[in-house]
Write an enzyme that holds these catalytic residues in place. Sequence first.
Site, PDB file in Angstrom:
ATOM      1  N   CYS A 168      -6.041  -2.872   2.562  1.00  7.02           N
ATOM      2  CA  CYS A 168      -5.624  -2.761   3.964  1.00  7.02           C
ATOM      3  C   CYS A 168      -6.785  -2.928   4.950  1.00  7.02           C
ATOM      4  O   CYS A 168      -7.115  -4.041   5.342  1.00  7.02           O
ATOM      5  CB  CYS A 168      -4.894  -1.446   4.210  1.00  7.02           C
ATOM      6  N   LYS A 171      -9.988   1.971  -2.713  1.00 10.59           N
ATOM      7  CA  LYS A 171     -10.229   1.494  -1.352  1.00 10.59           C
ATOM      8  C   LYS A 171     -11.644   1.837  -0.899  1.00 10.59           C
ATOM      9  O   LYS A 171     -12.110   2.965  -1.065  1.00 10.59           O
ATOM     10  CB  LYS A 171      -9.201   2.129  -0.409  1.00 10.59           C
ATOM     11  N   GLU A 210       0.844  -1.191   0.000  1.00  7.62           N
ATOM     12  CA  GLU A 210       0.000   0.000   0.000  1.00  7.62           C
ATOM     13  C   GLU A 210       0.882   1.244   0.000  1.00  7.62           C
ATOM     14  O   GLU A 210       1.888   1.312   0.686  1.00  7.62           O
ATOM     15  CB  GLU A 210      -0.912   0.002   1.230  1.00  7.62           C
TER      16      GLU A 210
END
Length: 271
Positions: free
Chosen positions: A145, A119, A50
């Site tokens: 994440c 995301k 990331e």
Amino acid sequence: MSTLAKAMSKFRLAVVQLQVGGVKADNLSRAKRLVKEAAGRGSNLVMLPECFNSPYGTSFFSQYAERIPGESTELLSEAARENQVYLVGGSIPEEDGGKLYNSCIVFGPDGKLILKHRKIHLFDIDVPGKIRFQESETLMGVGICYDIRFAELAQLYSRQGCQLLVYPGAFNMTTGPAHWELLQRARAVDNQLYVATASPARDESSPYVAWGHSTVVNPWGEVISKAGTEEEVIYADIDLQYLADVRQQIPITAQRRNDLYSVTSVQRGNS
């Protein structure tokens, strides 16, 4: 990654735990070199962490953000094509229409873009006396994440036929030791698939200290490859026949009571 899965029943995955610094050009150069190294060791799929081109922190996102296509994605396309690998480009801060997104870009061995994923769940955390980080203060977006905490998303991917879930992520020194490996093993066992995570290497001098420990977990919930805290590339051989065997031994998909409960994907068109 269904294209790759259809092409081969076994393939080598490389996870690059990159040391990310404040100079974007250096981050890109290092990433390209490690992708080449991974390909040279027989990897078919290479994964970056990331925010691989930028320090991780809300104060950095606008400074390092770029449009897609742009400098970072052009380098990813070139690296995928030159090394004939599928390349999961971790994530980069993306600017589009005056808004910022945390976006993951995937390229095929021909260098062509396969997908762009923004995301979904923005990382907002406030643990009194330990850490406060509000990603939603800067980023607006739609998976990466923090998304690993949401079991429903992994279930939807599994129902779509995914056999490997990849999560570029940057857990910190509070959430990392508590939940990083636990969540990966949970998602793998819940859905009987492989789970891979790519973290930046740990930098104790950074305002946001990443936990590191990039990991690959198999469908039985076993950790089959794991990095330390420094920059390195880890490898795992993904065996889709083994995945099929696990699903046959414990057939939770066939035994699921869809008449009593279900997880549904809500599509809202192109808006």
